[in-house]
Design a protein around this motif. Structure first.
Motif, PDB file in Angstrom:
ATOM      1  N   LYS A 127       0.841  -1.200   0.000  1.00 12.61           N
ATOM      2  CA  LYS A 127       0.000   0.000   0.000  1.00 12.61           C
ATOM      3  C   LYS A 127       0.876   1.251   0.000  1.00 12.61           C
ATOM      4  CE  LYS A 127      -3.644  -2.410   2.542  1.00 12.61           C
ATOM      5  NZ  LYS A 127      -2.892  -3.684   2.606  1.00 12.61           N
ATOM      6  N   PRO A 128       0.372   2.340  -0.582  1.00 13.57           N
ATOM      7  CA  PRO A 128       1.152   3.581  -0.599  1.00 13.57           C
ATOM      8  C   PRO A 128       1.517   4.029   0.806  1.00 13.57           C
ATOM      9  CG  PRO A 128      -0.741   3.744  -2.071  1.00 13.57           C
ATOM     10  CD  PRO A 128      -0.916   2.477  -1.296  1.00 13.57           C
ATOM     11  N   ARG A 129       2.717   4.604   0.927  1.00 14.99           N
ATOM     12  CA  ARG A 129       3.202   5.112   2.200  1.00 14.99           C
ATOM     13  C   ARG A 129       3.026   6.623   2.256  1.00 14.99           C
ATOM     14  NH1 ARG A 129       2.532   0.049   3.211  1.00 14.99           N
ATOM     15  NH2 ARG A 129       3.893  -0.776   4.829  1.00 14.99           N
ATOM     16  N   ARG A 130       3.015   7.161   3.463  1.00 14.36           N
ATOM     17  CA  ARG A 130       2.909   8.604   3.654  1.00 14.36           C
ATOM     18  C   ARG A 130       4.103   9.293   3.013  1.00 14.36           C
ATOM     19  NH1 ARG A 130       2.731   9.194   9.875  1.00 14.36           N
ATOM     20  NH2 ARG A 130       2.502  11.428   9.398  1.00 14.36           N
ATOM     21  N   PRO A 131       3.917  10.499   2.506  1.00  9.80           N
ATOM     22  CA  PRO A 131       5.025  11.198   1.850  1.00  9.80           C
ATOM     23  C   PRO A 131       6.143  11.517   2.836  1.00  9.80           C
ATOM     24  CG  PRO A 131       3.117  12.642   2.080  1.00  9.80           C
ATOM     25  CD  PRO A 131       2.664  11.272   2.461  1.00  9.80           C
ATOM     26  N   LEU A 132       7.346  11.596   2.289  1.00 14.29           N
ATOM     27  CA  LEU A 132       8.537  11.789   3.108  1.00 14.29           C
ATOM     28  C   LEU A 132       8.438  13.032   3.984  1.00 14.29           C
ATOM     29  CD1 LEU A 132      11.328  10.510   3.611  1.00 14.29           C
ATOM     30  CD2 LEU A 132      12.228  11.989   1.799  1.00 14.29           C
ATOM     31  N   GLU A 133       7.856  14.094   3.456  1.00 17.83           N
ATOM     32  CA  GLU A 133       7.790  15.339   4.230  1.00 17.83           C
ATOM     33  C   GLU A 133       6.880  15.224   5.445  1.00 17.83           C
ATOM     34  OE1 GLU A 133       5.182  15.920   0.473  1.00 17.83           O
ATOM     35  OE2 GLU A 133       7.120  15.039   1.003  1.00 17.83           O
ATOM     36  N   ASP A 134       6.027  14.189   5.472  1.00 23.90           N
ATOM     37  CA  ASP A 134       5.157  13.988   6.630  1.00 23.90           C
ATOM     38  C   ASP A 134       5.816  13.190   7.748  1.00 23.90           C
ATOM     39  OD1 ASP A 134       3.233  15.335   5.255  1.00 23.90           O
ATOM     40  OD2 ASP A 134       1.855  13.624   5.013  1.00 23.90           O
ATOM     41  N   VAL A 135       6.895  12.496   7.418  1.00 20.79           N
ATOM     42  CA  VAL A 135       7.475  11.580   8.405  1.00 20.79           C
ATOM     43  C   VAL A 135       8.923  11.891   8.754  1.00 20.79           C
ATOM     44  CG1 VAL A 135       5.920   9.711   7.720  1.00 20.79           C
ATOM     45  CG2 VAL A 135       8.175   9.897   6.639  1.00 20.79           C
ATOM     46  N   MET A 136       9.555  12.835   8.058  1.00 24.12           N
ATOM     47  CA  MET A 136      10.961  13.119   8.309  1.00 24.12           C
ATOM     48  C   MET A 136      11.171  14.581   8.634  1.00 24.12           C
ATOM     49  SD  MET A 136      14.321  12.459   5.883  1.00 24.12           S
ATOM     50  CE  MET A 136      14.018  13.864   4.807  1.00 24.12           C
ATOM     51  N   VAL A 137      12.004  14.831   9.636  1.00 20.79           N
ATOM     52  CA  VAL A 137      12.407  16.184  10.004  1.00 20.79           C
ATOM     53  C   VAL A 137      13.920  16.248   9.959  1.00 20.79           C
ATOM     54  CG1 VAL A 137      12.438  17.942  11.807  1.00 20.79           C
ATOM     55  CG2 VAL A 137      10.393  16.519  11.484  1.00 20.79           C
ATOM     56  N   LEU A 138      14.457  17.206   9.245  1.00 21.65           N
ATOM     57  CA  LEU A 138      15.896  17.440   9.218  1.00 21.65           C
ATOM     58  C   LEU A 138      16.224  18.550  10.205  1.00 21.65           C
ATOM     59  CD1 LEU A 138      16.504  17.335   5.365  1.00 21.65           C
ATOM     60  CD2 LEU A 138      17.061  15.547   7.022  1.00 21.65           C
ATOM     61  N   SER A 139      17.177  18.307  11.071  1.00 22.43           N
ATOM     62  CA  SER A 139      17.530  19.334  12.053  1.00 22.43           C
ATOM     63  C   SER A 139      19.029  19.420  12.236  1.00 22.43           C
ATOM     64  CB  SER A 139      16.852  19.024  13.398  1.00 22.43           C
ATOM     65  OG  SER A 139      17.329  17.817  13.929  1.00 22.43           O
TER      66      SER A 139
END
Length: 219
Positions: free
Chosen positions: A207-219
């Motif tokens: 099944k499709p996964r959530r987009p990267l911007e919804d699950v990753m934070v760069l800090s």
């Protein structure tokens, strides 16, 4: 990418592509070919790969019960609320986490010392740290057991996918029934069931996964 650094450069892209395909092509299968069997060697290799998973202090606090005989499958299926894949898959693994405070950590680390990978003094430090973290702390022990077993189960799933096999992880089961039927010790927690075998029709695609911007934070 340390693993790929050990492979000749010409082969690195191929191996990486194969592993990405195994990950991206994996589905949580519900339908298995009931005629398919896995040999003891095949089952052992899956578990060997699963034990490459990480664990705190290298505790390796897991155990795998490979349920493959018809009578054992029937008992496990009953404890798993009648899920058909328990009976149809070639094998269903009961992945158990072991309470960290009951592990002889010094013995688990001895092979690393003998291989020259860890100084004796480091072992003593790790043993002391683990004792401090888990002694008289039932919640920390249980949490670590669940973490280790979950990492091992995930590695088992990927090992199955890379081997061309389907897998179906299950948390829908009666843990106390599994404990009683399969004789688990008081220091073992049945964390997950993982059915493994040849896929039958009807499983669909990942099944499709959530987009990267919804699950990753760069800090």
């Amino acid at each position: 990418m340390t693993y790929f650094a050990k492979i000749p450069v010409a082969d690195t892209a191929l191996v990486e592509a194969q592993w990405k395909a195994a990950i991206e092509g994996r589905v949580s299968a519900n339908h298995f070919d009931p005629s398919h069997r896995l040999s003891d060697a095949d089952i052992g290799e899956l578990v060997r790969l699963a034990t490459s998973a990480p664990s705190a202090y290298n505790l390796q606090n897991w155990r795998f019960i490979a349920v493959r005989e018809a009578q054992a499958k029937a008992r496990l299926r009953q404890a798993a609320h009648g899920q058909a894949k328990v009976g149809d898959a070639a094998v269903t693994f009961i992945v158990c986490g072991m309470l960290a405070g009951r592990v002889d950590l010094a013995a688990r680390l001895r092979p690393a010392v003998e291989a020259g990978l860890m100084p004796e003094g480091v072992v003593d430090g790790w043993v002391a740290a683990a004792r401090h973290q888990f002694e008289d702390n039932a919640e920390a022990e249980r949490d670590e057991a669940i973490r280790s077993a979950s990492l091992a189960a995930a590695t088992l799933i990927l090992a199955a996918s890379a081997s061309g096999l389907a897998s179906g992880p299950m948390t829908g089961f009666d843990a106390e029934a599994v404990r009683a039927v399969f004789g688990l010790g008081p220091d073992e927690i049945p964390v997950m069931l993982v059915a493994v075998g040849r896929a039958a029709e009807g499983n669909g695609s990942q099944k499709p996964r959530r987009p990267l911007e919804d699950v990753m934070v760069l800090s």
